[in-house]
Every structure is written in structure tokens, then in C-alpha cells.
Design an enzyme around this catalytic site. Structure first.
Site, PDB file in Angstrom:
ATOM      1  N   TYR A 185       0.903  -1.144   0.039  1.00  0.00           N
ATOM      2  CA  TYR A 185      -0.032   0.047  -0.013  1.00  0.00           C
ATOM      3  C   TYR A 185       0.946   1.020  -0.136  1.00  0.00           C
ATOM      4  O   TYR A 185       2.144   1.355   0.627  1.00  0.00           O
ATOM      5  CB  TYR A 185      -0.781   0.118   1.375  1.00  0.00           C
ATOM      6  CG  TYR A 185      -1.776   1.221   1.412  1.00  0.00           C
ATOM      7  CD1 TYR A 185      -2.983   1.419   0.522  1.00  0.00           C
ATOM      8  CD2 TYR A 185      -1.047   2.310   2.142  1.00  0.00           C
ATOM      9  CE1 TYR A 185      -3.828   2.439   0.883  1.00  0.00           C
ATOM     10  CE2 TYR A 185      -1.887   3.519   1.959  1.00  0.00           C
ATOM     11  CZ  TYR A 185      -3.148   3.569   1.431  1.00  0.00           C
ATOM     12  OH  TYR A 185      -3.920   4.730   1.690  1.00  0.00           O
ATOM     13  N   GLU A 202      -3.286   7.549  -4.339  1.00  0.00           N
ATOM     14  CA  GLU A 202      -3.247   6.290  -3.455  1.00  0.00           C
ATOM     15  C   GLU A 202      -3.076   5.112  -4.625  1.00  0.00           C
ATOM     16  O   GLU A 202      -3.711   5.058  -5.540  1.00  0.00           O
ATOM     17  CB  GLU A 202      -4.608   6.058  -2.641  1.00  0.00           C
ATOM     18  CG  GLU A 202      -4.646   4.911  -1.938  1.00  0.00           C
ATOM     19  CD  GLU A 202      -6.072   4.485  -1.189  1.00  0.00           C
ATOM     20  OE1 GLU A 202      -5.874   4.919  -0.056  1.00  0.00           O
ATOM     21  OE2 GLU A 202      -7.031   4.183  -1.947  1.00  0.00           O
TER      22      GLU A 202
END
Length: 387
Positions: A109, A197
């Protein structure tokens, strides 16, 4: 302003961030044609909506034939996808993104956002990427890595290495990651992002590093500098009333209650909603008509309020500074007459020309409920909604 995944990946590619090859499609036939053009034996069909959690909601399908690509597109297009991040009715799926399948060794992530406390851009990363990243942050926050970049120094090699080592990357992967991090940082600044993101950022079967997903939010207040990106806006993914309000220069946010608020000034609007809650009511919206409110703007505000079938009462709370209370009163009376307003309306006005404004309201012949102060207004509108 949010971008779709396929739009975000276009920007990623522009800034040198590796992504799988893919094409956007608006029909099942276009989706099947995209798979043929991409080639290969495995494809991923992704619903294009402005929300996360698509995989768990059935909005991401891995398929192994062109016919299955078409079937997946048929199942998604024209439907509404409901995830934890959407409203109850979900968001419409008008497009799907077809991309080549990837061999995934690890899921990581990575995101960038502004730390408003420090004024620094924060890189947030984790080795536990994938669909459950929210649970990771909530239950095992020690697995989250955070590196902040001072705007005066910019992104340094030490920042990139700290993130790469924290993600367990080695050798050539560290160099690849640094290239990705620098591209993301440049994109974040040049495109006036509020969020970038990647979830997941993957280590591929051959040891490479690639962005398998992409999410970008653009700062609304900087859109005047981002003409190209404004053209990528998808109104179908936005709250209809918020979109109409934005076009009328009104600050509007839909809420779940039944008491509509029309206020001038964001701080006063927040205080108004707090008092409604304090006295047992539930606000139906945040609505700031601004310091330069006109009769036309007030009428538009009432139209927005009346589109919400949950609304049982309306509170107009105006403090006249730049805006004159008599002008607001004329707007309220005119809107009530033009729209055939049938809901109870509580009005509290103070400030510039407040006496003239109250006189206009009293002589209007309309059943408007006057309030002496904000507390009195909140109590009266809650009582009116209950009736």
C-alpha cells in the site's frame, strides 16, 4: 474532485509510474474488443466508480476468455455498485476498465496526502496492502509506515529508501520504488492533488514493482489551474444536489436528517447544525449561501432544499454583515411565493438592516415563524419538524 481509475492511470503513465496495459469501455462489445487488442490469456474487468471496496462488492472480475470479458461487462454496465464508501443506493457503472492480468507476488500500500497539522506532504505505506487496508490501519497501526516531506527540501533519496526498506523491497526494487515515489510526488504537486493512492502496489512475479490500482483526488480550490482535469469530471458519480449547488456558487452537503438549514457563513452553519442536534433534531444539509447572497441565490437554495423528500422544516439563519438582512428577507419571501412553499420555515435574522428585514417578513402574509435568537430558532424548527 475525484478521478476514475483509468484516468488516474493515464496520469500515472504520464509521470513514469508503471501500470498494466488497459482500455476503458462503455459497452460489452467495446470491452471484448479491448481484451482482443490487449491480447494474453487473463484479463481483469473493473467497474469505474468513485469508490473503494469494489472487489468485495463484485466490481472487479478476473476472467480467462474474451466471452467472459463481455459477460462481466454485461453484468456491470448500467448497474449501481454499492460499497462501504458509497451512498445506500450505490453509484452508477457507466464504464468498465479492461486490463491485462498481472502475476502478483506481494501486495503493498502507498499513498500521498497533506498533513494539515505540519504542512508537510505525508507518504503512507504498508506491507499489508490490498482489500483490507482499512482493517490494518484500525487493528494493527504498527504496520503503517509514515514519512513526511518538508516542502522546502522536497522529496529526498533518504525518504524513498526509508519507505522502500519499510516495505521490504530489495536490490533493483528499491531503485524502481524511488522512481515511482518521485513520479508520485511530482504528480501530487503539479496536479494539485489532495490524495494519491495505490492499493495495491504490487511486486510482480518477475520481481518488478507496479501500480495495480490508482486513486486520485484533485483539490477543488485549485481546479482553476487544472483545465484538462476539470474536463475529466464525471457528474454521474456526484451527489446531484451538491453538483447543482456548486454551479450556483452555493456550498451544499447532503446529510441524513429532516431539518434543512440555509445559513450565510460556514462557521455559523456548523453552529446552527450543532444547536439543532442539541435540541433533538437532525440536520438535512449543510448550506452556506455565502456573504454575497442575492434573491436568485436564495431561491436556488430553497429549490435545492425542496428536492429532498425527507425535509419536514426549514431554518433560515442569517447574520447580516456584508449581506443585508432586508435583501435576504425579500429573497425568502419571493422564493416562498414562487415555489409555493408548504413546509414550516423558521427565520432568524440579525445584523445589517435586520429591522427592515423582519418587517418584510411580517408583512409578507406568509406563515413564517420568527425567532428571537439562534437557540430560540433551533427549538422552534425542531418542534415544527416533529409536528
Amino acid at each position: 474532485m475525484n478521478l476514475h481509475e483509468y484516468q488516474s492511470k493515464q496520469l500515472f503513465a504520464r509521470y513514469g509510474i508503471p501500470v498494466p496495459a488497459g482500455h476503458v469501455a462503455s459497452t460489452p462489445e467495446e470491452a471484448a474488443d479491448a481484451a482482443k487488442r490487449l491480447g494474453g490469456a487473463v484479463w481483469v474487468v473493473k467497474a469505474q466508480v468513485h469508490a473503494g471496496g469494489r472487489g468485495k462488492a463484485g466490481g472487479v472480475k478476473v476472467v480467462k476468455s474474451v466471452e467472459d470479458v463481455r459477460s462481466a461487462a454485461v453484468a456491470m454496465l448500467g448497474q449501481r455498485l454499492k460499497t462501504k464508501q458509497t451512498v445506500a443506493e450505490g453509484l452508477p457503472i457507466n464504464q468498465v476498465y479492461v486490463e491485462t492480468g498481472s502475476k502478483i507476488e506481494r501486495e503493498l500500500y502507498l499513498s500521498l496526502l497533506l498533513n494539515r497539522d505540519s504542512g508537510h506532504i505525508a507518504f503512507v505505506a504498508s506491507q499489508a496492502g490490498g482489500m483490507n487496508i482499512e482493517e490494518v490501519a484500525a487493528k494493527t497501526p504498527e504496520k503503517i509506515i509514515r514519512v513526511e516531506v518538508h516542502p522546502a527540501t522536497g522529496l529526498q533519496g533518504s525518504h524513498c529508501r526509508a519507505l522502500a526498506f519499510g516495505l521490504g523491497l530489495k536490490g533493483e526494487q528499491v531503485k524502481q520504488f524511488e522512481s515511482i515515489a518521485r513520479g508520485l510526488y511530482k504528480l501530487y504537486l503539479e496536479c494539485d492533488c489532495s490524495l494519491v493512492e495505490i492499493n495495491p502496489l504490487i511486486v510482480t512475479g518477475d520481481g518488478g514493482v507496479m501500480a495495480l490500482d490508482a486513486k486520485i483526488n484533485i483539490e477543488e480550490n485549485a481546479l482553476f489551474r487544472q483545465k484538462e482535469l476539470v474536463g475529466w469530471r464525471d457528474p454521474s458519480q456526484e451527489d446531484e444536489m451538491e453538483r447543482i449547488a456548486g454551479e450556483a456558487d452555493l456550498n451544499y452537503v447532503s446529510l441524513d436528517g429532516d431539518i434543512a438549514c440555509m445559513v450565510n457563513g460556514a462557521g455559523l452553519a456548523m453552529a446552527t447544525m450543532d444547536l439543532i442536534k442539541l435540541h433533538g433534531g437532525n440536520p438535512a444539509n449543510f448550506l452556506d449561501v455565502g456573504g454575497g447572497a442575492t434573491r436568485e441565490r436564495v431561491t436556488t437554495a430553497f429549490k435545492l432544499i425542496l428536492q429532498n423528500p425527507k425535509v419536514k422544516a426549514i431554518l433560515v439563519n442569517i447574520f447580516g454583515g456584508i449581506v443585508r438582512c432586508d435583501m435576504i428577507a425579500e429573497g425568502v419571501v419571493g422564493a416562498a411565493r414562487d415555489l409555493g412553499l408548504h413546509l414550516p420555515v423558521v427565520v432568524r435574522i440579525e445584523g445589517t438592516n435586520a429591522a427592515q428585514g423582519r418587517k418584510i417578513l411580517q408583512e409578507s402574509g406568509l406563515e413564517l415563524i420568527a425567532a428571537a435568537d439562534l437557540t430560540d430558532a433551533a427549538k422552534k424548527v425542531v418542534a415544527a419538524a416533529r409536528k
